[in-house]
Design a protein around this motif. Structure first.
Motif: not given
Length: 443
Positions: A72-73, A106, A108-110, A118, A120, A122, A152, A241
């Motif tokens: 997770y970012n 921004s 992104d989540k798995y 995931f 995302f 942005d 990933r 993606r």
């Protein structure tokens, strides 16, 4: 057929063998930070000459929050700038102010694990106002990309840097030591917000502690910052993606639908000194086929990126008169330089890099692009617009090598070759460029 099977089998075996080890086991470290700054490049600046004066005031604010982890970012921020100016000349007064605000974000989540499905997003919210924009109706934009993917790719360059540090320090580092050094390097972005002016000192002290060699901070800094140490990027993994990009705050009369992009990436480090990267991107405009939109930049973007010296200014005669067929553009064929909705572009990029040693690295890159779009070509007998489909393609090959001798010499040489073909280009000659740069310490 047998040759193809043998090639694929060998490639699979290489991938399995070399994707193991430290590169494959490394993952981005988890950290979180927030930072907030107030600034004023011209907080107050006043100039007076006799009865004439000019005063400027500037104030700004910057906020950034970032959280990073393997699954997770999230990052978001705020940039705000307000400018005001007051001028008095011979009794006449003029006052004007403007402000600009930018909110980037921004995420992104798995969903299941750190290498599966995931999502995302942005984008950024842009807004401006003040007296300088009193006559402007469209004062906000929200460009946003939203999508999902699987797989990933991890940037494992900190592992290569950790091995370089261990080699420079002359230590026989085990996997735990390499992992500890790489974890500190991977967290470098968080140091400034935590330690402020002491960030650099703390960063290299932590690296020295992770290496287990007391007093090695300055030597480690030399490895990571000196141009004599060429440590190329390292990536491992693969992903696919798809996403949709559009501006979701448009002018009252605008209804553009943006683009859809499908992308696939593959990265394979080979042992500790080489890297293979493959990237595929397919972009499709989502507007109606009778909607005027910006021209696709598949070919122009490829060549402007590969030959910036040629396409860097409006006064470049070669760009204006030779490389592009001006007659083709001047006869109205492109009807003002726009395309119709529904265009597509495809990019295929491959690269190979090798660090022969810490002071010598080489790379080979091949980029291919194609584009298909329609342009107005005239009117039929019923007064309806007629169109023509144009197809173009181009490729660029770049070879580069850099060699350095610590405290003595640094030399870089590159060769770039590009060719283009298609309906928009009339028998254009290929481009080739040889470029070198050198730095030599005489004394």
């Amino acid at each position: 057929m047998n040759t193809n099977r043998l090639f694929l089998t060998c490639l699979l075996m290489i991938s399995v063998v070399f994707s193991q080890g430290m590169f494959d086991s490394y993952d981005v470290p988890e950290y979180e930070y927030r930072t907030f700054q107030l600034s004023g490049s011209d907080l107050f600046n006043s100039i007076t000459v006799g009865d004439n004066s000019m005063t400027r005031m500037n104030v700004g604010a910057d906020y950034m929050s970032k959280y990073q982890s393997p699954g997770y970012n999230l990052s978001y921020g705020l940039n705000f700038v307000n400018n005001s100016m007051s001028v008095s000349t011979d009794g006449d007064d003029f006052d004007e102010s403007e402000w600009n605000m930018n909110l980037p974000f921004s995420v992104d989540k798995y969903f299941n694990d750190t290498k599966g499905m995931f999502g995302f997003a942005d984008g950024e919210y842009l807004s401006f106002g003040g007296e300088a924009y009193d006559d402007v109706d469209d004062t906000a934009d929200l460009p946003l990309t939203v999508g999902a993917g699987y797989g990933r790719i991890v940037s494992a360059k900190p592992v290569a840097q950790a091995y370089a540090i261990a080699d420079a320090l002359g230590i026989d580092a085990d996997d735990d030591t390499i992992a500890a050094i790489a974890a500190v390097i991977g967290s470098e972005a968080s140091y400034e917000s935590i330690y402020k002016d002491d960030a650099t000192q703390q960063y290299y002290n932590d690296l020295a502690e992770a290496s287990g060699v007391n007093g090695s901070a300055m030597q480690i800094q030399k490895v990571l910052t000196s141009p004599a140490y060429n440590i190329s990027d390292r990536f491992t993994g693969w992903d696919v993606r798809a996403g949709i990009t559009n501006n979701y705050i448009q002018c009252d009369d605008c209804d553009l639908q943006g683009t859809m992009t499908i992308e696939a990436n593959y990265a394979m480090p080979i042992e500790m000194d080489s890297q293979v990267l493959v990237n595929f991107i397919y972009t499709m405009d989502r507007n109606d086929t009778d909607e005027p939109v910006n021209m696709p930049d598949g070919i122009t973007g490829l060549f402007m990126g590969a030959f910036p010296d040629m396409f860097s200014g409006d006064d470049d005669d070669y760009y204006d008169d030779d490389y592009y067929d001006d007659d083709y553009y001047d006869d109205g064929y492109l009807s003002g330089g726009y395309a119709l909705g529904g265009w597509t572009t495809m990019n295929l990029n491959g690269s190979y890099t090798k660090d022969h040693s810490y002071n010598w690295s080489s790379s080979a890159t091949l980029n291919y692009a194609s584009e298909t779009y329609e342009v107005p070509s005239g009117m039929d007998n019923n007064g309806d617009m007629t169109t023509t489909t144009l197809e173009n393609s181009g490729m660029v090959l770049t070879l580069s090598t850099t060699y350095s001798i610590l405290n003595q010499l640094s030399v870089t040489g590159s060769y770039t070759y590009g060719s283009v073909d298609g309906d928009s280009y009339d028998e254009q000659d290929p481009i080739s460029q040889i470029k070198t740069s050198v730095t030599y310490w005489v004394f």
